[in-house]
Design an enzyme around this catalytic site. Structure first.
Site, PDB file in Angstrom:
ATOM      1  CE  LYS A  95      -3.927  -1.995   2.495  1.00  0.00           C
ATOM      2  NZ  LYS A  95      -4.774  -1.899   3.722  1.00  0.00           N
ATOM      3  N   GLY A 151      11.114  19.958 -24.876  1.00  0.00           N
ATOM      4  CA  GLY A 151      11.282  19.899 -23.429  1.00  0.00           C
ATOM      5  C   GLY A 151      12.331  20.891 -22.949  1.00  0.00           C
ATOM      6  CB  SER A 211       7.068  15.812 -28.644  1.00  0.00           C
ATOM      7  OG  SER A 211       6.689  14.503 -29.088  1.00  0.00           O
ATOM      8  CG  ASP A 225      -2.331  20.336 -23.124  1.00  0.00           C
ATOM      9  OD1 ASP A 225      -2.198  19.924 -24.287  1.00  0.00           O
ATOM     10  OD2 ASP A 225      -2.642  19.596 -22.174  1.00  0.00           O
ATOM     11  N   GLY A 249      -6.451  17.685 -23.588  1.00  0.00           N
ATOM     12  CA  GLY A 249      -5.704  18.710 -24.288  1.00  0.00           C
ATOM     13  C   GLY A 249      -6.445  20.015 -24.502  1.00  0.00           C
ATOM     14  N   GLY A 250      -7.605  19.953 -25.140  1.00  0.00           N
ATOM     15  CA  GLY A 250      -8.330  21.174 -25.447  1.00  0.00           C
ATOM     16  C   GLY A 250      -8.812  21.908 -24.213  1.00  0.00           C
ATOM     17  CB  ILE A 251     -10.302  20.762 -21.016  1.00  0.00           C
ATOM     18  CG1 ILE A 251     -11.682  20.337 -21.533  1.00  0.00           C
ATOM     19  CG2 ILE A 251     -10.415  21.307 -19.595  1.00  0.00           C
ATOM     20  CD1 ILE A 251     -12.371  19.289 -20.711  1.00  0.00           C
ATOM     21  N   GLY A 275       2.144  18.960  -9.757  1.00  0.00           N
ATOM     22  CA  GLY A 275       1.143  18.003 -10.217  1.00  0.00           C
ATOM     23  C   GLY A 275       0.487  18.403 -11.518  1.00  0.00           C
ATOM     24  N   GLY A 331      14.314  23.334 -25.291  1.00  0.00           N
ATOM     25  CA  GLY A 331      13.704  24.485 -25.934  1.00  0.00           C
ATOM     26  C   GLY A 331      12.680  24.125 -26.987  1.00  0.00           C
TER      27      GLY A 331
END
Length: 312
Positions: A30, A229, A190, A259, A43-45, A294, A232
């Site tokens: 656990k 990343g 990417s 995004d 993505g769009g949100i 996060g 650049g």
């Protein structure tokens, strides 16, 4: 001055994004985690969330279903971001991001989403097409739920071209390849996604730039914003190539960085800013989101501070 029309985003496979942290990720035991946070994702949100935070006008069109879909809609509404939720039968998916505090590693668990019928995904496309205006921007971003054909973004590219709308696509795999076969205004791959598109290994920066130039030459995209990343980003158009390094910051999470890059870049373009300025804004927003914990996204203050830093 007349304000720009809202930037419409389309998210066919949104998610509730849960993020938490634990000391170490090990099998079978656990794992006691920190208090988690939940954000509206997909993505769009995410693009719409960042556009709103930067003071832009946006409308997020997205599918939603089940109790998780209702939770997603409440989170979208809580940000006071205009949204148009298209009901579907299956439940909205959840994604989980776990930070391993002892090592700094991040583990991202991404679920596929519930299957969608043709009537459901067609309703999403119709809603987005009805919301966008001639000369405006539509950002189609994110993965596809099971049941959605891989040429869905290509169909969107054809219809948007007929409407005089600038289509921006941020996807991967066959769905992205099909869209580029049709031709789009802007694409943000990417390095890995670019290699998949051209069907070969891209071992260094020079090879990646050449591959991006190929997309422009063959008419797949008018603008390629290649994100690398920590190395650049590269802007490629018919006019030439511009490279931009990223400011040195403490990276806490890369969730949503791409995004955020896309949101800031498209917003500045819609505001009539020069393309190079819009490109720098994208780098600033992606970097600012990487500074957040996060599944949190960038703040306006951080983005504008980094924009000034990059401009200097």
């Amino acid at each position: 001055m007349t304000s720009a029309p809202p930037i419409v985003t389309l998210t066919l496979n949104p998610a509730l994004d849960l993020s938490t942290a634990t000391e170490r990720v090990v099998p079978e035991h656990k794992l006691r985690c920190s208090a988690g946070r939940t954000d509206a994702g997909g993505g769009g949100i995410n693009v719409s969330r960042v556009i709103g935070r930067l003071g832009g006008r946006t409308l997020a069109v997205y599918a939603m279903g089940g109790p998780t879909g209702e939770a997603l809609r409440r989170l979208v509404d809580a940000e006071r971001m205009p949204g148009l939720a298209i009901p579907i039968e299956g439940p909205t998916r959840q994604n989980v991001t776990v930070d391993e505090s002892s090592t700094g590693k991040q583990f991202r668990f991404v679920l596929p989403g519930a299957p969608m019928t043709e009537a459901e995904w067609s309703a999403c496309l119709d809603a987005a097409a009805s919301a966008v205006v001639e000369g405006g921007y539509l950002v189609a971003s994110g993965s596809l739920a099971p049941g959605i054909p891989t040429d869905v973004y290509a169909r969107l590219a054809r219809s948007m071209r007929e409407q005089g709308v600038r289509l921006v696509v941020d996807a991967s795999g066959p769905a992205l390849a099909a869209a580029l076969d049709e031709g789009v205004h802007l694409v943000k791959p990417s390095g890995r996604e670019l290699g998949e598109l051209v069907g070969r290994e891209l071992p260094d920066r020079e090879a990646k730039v050449r591959a991006a130039q190929e997309l422009v030459v063959r008419g797949s995209a008018q603008i390629v914003a290649l994100t690398l990343g920590g190395d650049g980003a590269v802007l490629v158009t018919a006019e030439g190539v511009v490279e931009q390094s990223v400011p040195p910051v403490e990276v806490r999470s890369t969730v949503g960085a791409g995004d955020s890059f896309l949101a800031a870049m498209v917003l500045r373009m819609a505001q009539g800013r020069p393309l190079l300025e819009a490109f720098r804004a994208g780098v600033a927003a992606g970097t600012a989101t990487a500074m957040s914990e996060g599944t949190g996204l960038c703040t306006r203050a951080d983005v504008e501070r980094l924009e000034r830093q990059l401009a200097g």
